[in-house]
Design a protein around this motif. Sequence first.
Motif, PDB file in Angstrom:
ATOM      1  N   PHE A  78     -12.001 -12.296   4.339  1.00  0.00           N
ATOM      2  CA  PHE A  78     -10.969 -12.549   3.650  1.00  0.00           C
ATOM      3  C   PHE A  78      -9.911 -11.167   3.068  1.00  0.00           C
ATOM      4  CE2 PHE A  78     -13.238 -16.019   2.111  1.00  0.00           C
ATOM      5  CZ  PHE A  78     -13.050 -17.090   2.786  1.00  0.00           C
ATOM      6  N   LEU A  79      -9.329 -11.050   3.798  1.00  0.00           N
ATOM      7  CA  LEU A  79      -7.928  -9.895   3.251  1.00  0.00           C
ATOM      8  C   LEU A  79      -6.358  -9.815   2.556  1.00  0.00           C
ATOM      9  CD1 LEU A  79      -8.042  -7.401   6.447  1.00  0.00           C
ATOM     10  CD2 LEU A  79      -9.889  -7.350   4.962  1.00  0.00           C
ATOM     11  N   ASP A  80      -6.410  -9.343   1.320  1.00  0.00           N
ATOM     12  CA  ASP A  80      -5.114  -9.609   0.415  1.00  0.00           C
ATOM     13  C   ASP A  80      -4.833  -8.425  -0.138  1.00  0.00           C
ATOM     14  OD1 ASP A  80      -2.716 -10.715  -0.331  1.00  0.00           O
ATOM     15  OD2 ASP A  80      -3.784 -12.198  -0.882  1.00  0.00           O
ATOM     16  N   SER A  81      -4.036  -8.374  -1.162  1.00  0.00           N
ATOM     17  CA  SER A  81      -3.697  -7.264  -1.668  1.00  0.00           C
ATOM     18  C   SER A  81      -2.712  -8.250  -3.745  1.00  0.00           C
ATOM     19  CB  SER A  81      -2.846  -6.238  -1.516  1.00  0.00           C
ATOM     20  OG  SER A  81      -1.324  -6.782  -1.126  1.00  0.00           O
ATOM     21  N   THR A  82      -2.874  -7.002  -4.041  1.00  0.00           N
ATOM     22  CA  THR A  82      -1.926  -7.338  -5.361  1.00  0.00           C
ATOM     23  C   THR A  82      -1.392  -6.572  -5.729  1.00  0.00           C
ATOM     24  OG1 THR A  82      -1.796  -8.502  -7.345  1.00  0.00           O
ATOM     25  CG2 THR A  82      -3.859  -7.562  -7.184  1.00  0.00           C
ATOM     26  N   ILE A  83      -0.284  -6.926  -6.594  1.00  0.00           N
ATOM     27  CA  ILE A  83       0.304  -6.000  -7.358  1.00  0.00           C
ATOM     28  C   ILE A  83       0.304  -5.352  -8.841  1.00  0.00           C
ATOM     29  CG2 ILE A  83       2.137  -4.824  -8.053  1.00  0.00           C
ATOM     30  CD1 ILE A  83       2.276  -4.042  -5.233  1.00  0.00           C
ATOM     31  N   VAL A  84       0.014  -4.499  -9.301  1.00  0.00           N
ATOM     32  CA  VAL A  84      -0.752  -3.896 -10.915  1.00  0.00           C
ATOM     33  C   VAL A  84       0.903  -2.983 -11.038  1.00  0.00           C
ATOM     34  CG1 VAL A  84      -1.557  -3.053 -12.068  1.00  0.00           C
ATOM     35  CG2 VAL A  84      -2.872  -3.919 -10.481  1.00  0.00           C
ATOM     36  N   ARG A  85       1.860  -3.556 -12.295  1.00  0.00           N
ATOM     37  CA  ARG A  85       2.739  -3.369 -13.059  1.00  0.00           C
ATOM     38  C   ARG A  85       1.872  -2.010 -13.454  1.00  0.00           C
ATOM     39  NH1 ARG A  85       7.542  -5.371 -14.301  1.00  0.00           N
ATOM     40  NH2 ARG A  85       7.518  -3.631 -15.354  1.00  0.00           N
ATOM     41  N   ALA A  86       2.195  -0.637 -13.989  1.00  0.00           N
ATOM     42  CA  ALA A  86       1.748   0.457 -14.077  1.00  0.00           C
ATOM     43  C   ALA A  86       3.149   0.541 -15.609  1.00  0.00           C
ATOM     44  CB  ALA A  86       2.014   2.034 -13.464  1.00  0.00           C
TER      45      ALA A  86
ATOM     46  N   ASP B  10       0.669  -3.714   3.250  1.00  0.00           N
ATOM     47  CA  ASP B  10      -0.390  -3.722   3.835  1.00  0.00           C
ATOM     48  C   ASP B  10      -1.890  -3.230   4.536  1.00  0.00           C
ATOM     49  OD1 ASP B  10      -0.236  -4.629   0.959  1.00  0.00           O
ATOM     50  OD2 ASP B  10       0.061  -7.776   1.377  1.00  0.00           O
ATOM     51  N   ILE B  11      -1.076  -3.707   6.036  1.00  0.00           N
ATOM     52  CA  ILE B  11      -1.661  -3.504   6.517  1.00  0.00           C
ATOM     53  C   ILE B  11      -2.493  -2.221   6.880  1.00  0.00           C
ATOM     54  CG2 ILE B  11       1.055  -2.394   8.750  1.00  0.00           C
ATOM     55  CD1 ILE B  11      -2.470  -4.544   9.998  1.00  0.00           C
ATOM     56  N   THR B  12      -1.264  -1.291   6.380  1.00  0.00           N
ATOM     57  CA  THR B  12      -2.040   0.523   6.469  1.00  0.00           C
ATOM     58  C   THR B  12      -3.234   0.570   5.719  1.00  0.00           C
ATOM     59  OG1 THR B  12      -1.005   1.019   4.340  1.00  0.00           O
ATOM     60  CG2 THR B  12       0.214   1.584   5.873  1.00  0.00           C
TER      61      THR B  12
ATOM     62  N   PHE C 258     -12.254  -2.583  -1.853  1.00  0.00           N
ATOM     63  CA  PHE C 258     -10.841  -2.164  -2.907  1.00  0.00           C
ATOM     64  C   PHE C 258     -10.765  -1.076  -2.262  1.00  0.00           C
ATOM     65  CE2 PHE C 258     -13.182  -1.632  -6.544  1.00  0.00           C
ATOM     66  CZ  PHE C 258     -12.862  -0.059  -6.875  1.00  0.00           C
ATOM     67  N   ILE C 259      -9.140  -0.841  -2.038  1.00  0.00           N
ATOM     68  CA  ILE C 259      -8.889   0.972  -2.367  1.00  0.00           C
ATOM     69  C   ILE C 259      -7.109   0.577  -3.062  1.00  0.00           C
ATOM     70  CG2 ILE C 259      -7.614   2.348  -0.713  1.00  0.00           C
ATOM     71  CD1 ILE C 259      -8.806   1.259   1.896  1.00  0.00           C
ATOM     72  N   LEU C 260      -7.243   1.754  -3.636  1.00  0.00           N
ATOM     73  CA  LEU C 260      -5.842   1.756  -4.227  1.00  0.00           C
ATOM     74  C   LEU C 260      -4.827   2.545  -4.045  1.00  0.00           C
ATOM     75  CD1 LEU C 260      -7.244   2.485  -8.249  1.00  0.00           C
ATOM     76  CD2 LEU C 260      -7.094  -0.114  -7.296  1.00  0.00           C
TER      77      LEU C 260
ATOM     78  N   SER D 208       4.245   1.379  -9.481  1.00  0.00           N
ATOM     79  CA  SER D 208       3.629   0.462  -9.753  1.00  0.00           C
ATOM     80  C   SER D 208       1.754   0.606  -9.363  1.00  0.00           C
ATOM     81  CB  SER D 208       3.217  -1.492  -9.001  1.00  0.00           C
ATOM     82  OG  SER D 208       4.517  -1.090  -7.809  1.00  0.00           O
ATOM     83  N   THR D 209       0.709  -0.349  -8.800  1.00  0.00           N
ATOM     84  CA  THR D 209      -0.631  -0.021  -7.971  1.00  0.00           C
ATOM     85  C   THR D 209      -0.547  -0.812  -7.267  1.00  0.00           C
ATOM     86  OG1 THR D 209      -0.957   2.514  -9.721  1.00  0.00           O
ATOM     87  CG2 THR D 209      -2.829   1.245  -8.404  1.00  0.00           C
ATOM     88  N   LYS D 210      -0.843  -0.891  -5.785  1.00  0.00           N
ATOM     89  CA  LYS D 210      -1.408  -1.421  -5.410  1.00  0.00           C
ATOM     90  C   LYS D 210      -2.790  -2.175  -5.516  1.00  0.00           C
ATOM     91  CE  LYS D 210       1.512  -3.730  -1.635  1.00  0.00           C
ATOM     92  NZ  LYS D 210       1.930  -4.336  -0.817  1.00  0.00           N
ATOM     93  N   ILE D 211      -3.584  -2.541  -5.304  1.00  0.00           N
ATOM     94  CA  ILE D 211      -4.746  -3.278  -4.763  1.00  0.00           C
ATOM     95  C   ILE D 211      -5.465  -3.783  -3.898  1.00  0.00           C
ATOM     96  CG2 ILE D 211      -7.663  -3.890  -6.085  1.00  0.00           C
ATOM     97  CD1 ILE D 211      -5.981  -4.431  -8.895  1.00  0.00           C
TER      98      ILE D 211
END
Length: 250
Positions: free
Chosen positions: A92-100, A150-152, A141-143, A125-128
């Motif tokens: 499964f592929l997805d992402s989540t935003i983390v407030r910095a 997301d697709i990148t 995971f990639i930060l 922010s950072t995206k996981i």
Amino acid sequence: MARMMLRDDQWERIEGFLQGKVGDPGRHGADNRLFVEAVLWIARTGGPWRDLPGEFGPWNSVYVRFARWSDKDVWQNVFAVLREDADFEEVFLDSTIVRAHQHAAGAAKKKKGEQALGRSKGGLSTKIHACVEGLGQLARFILTGGQVNDITQAQALIVEIDAAAFLADKAYDADALLACIASKNAKAIIPPRKNRKEQRKFDRHQYRNRNLIERFAQLKQFRRVATRYDKLASRFGSFVALVASLLWLK
């Protein structure tokens, strides 16, 4: 004494992957377990290093050791070993935003490297970008900065994975990714975007399994992951790897 987080069986599973074993160069890591517990305390509470309870030892010594292990990829290596148990029948592929936090910005230029910070709708922010295996555990995971699409990062996440099926939402509907999945002789369970001239068919029944991706949100139960305080992406990535490792051990 501050509440501990590792059971004896969990500690025995990772003890051999850490620095300071008998035979390793340098000092023997007799206090490795206490040190790992100290870092987990920071990860769980999100507290500043200076607030580390005294029973864990001098906060600065713990931080310096954490940073040294981070630079040597110790946390990432533990994660890499534990994820060998991954079930790659479905991925499964997805992402989540983390407030910095504002303190996450402004790393010294000589230490900056890749900060993985950016501006999104919520501000700094950072995206996981996450690749989750069939049982719902984080496998890779990639930060990046929070504004990165997301697709990148999708192909980089799956390039070394052989699976029967890859599941993702329509944000991942891109010809390059579909071709990459096809080259692995795998199924792409990805809904087509509405603006596609030719609407692809996909397995709607199997797509229901995608709810398993939500399990990786458990990472955000640890406040040091839910909000980014670290100036360097490598430090924040170490916390993500450590927390993901702990979830693998449960």
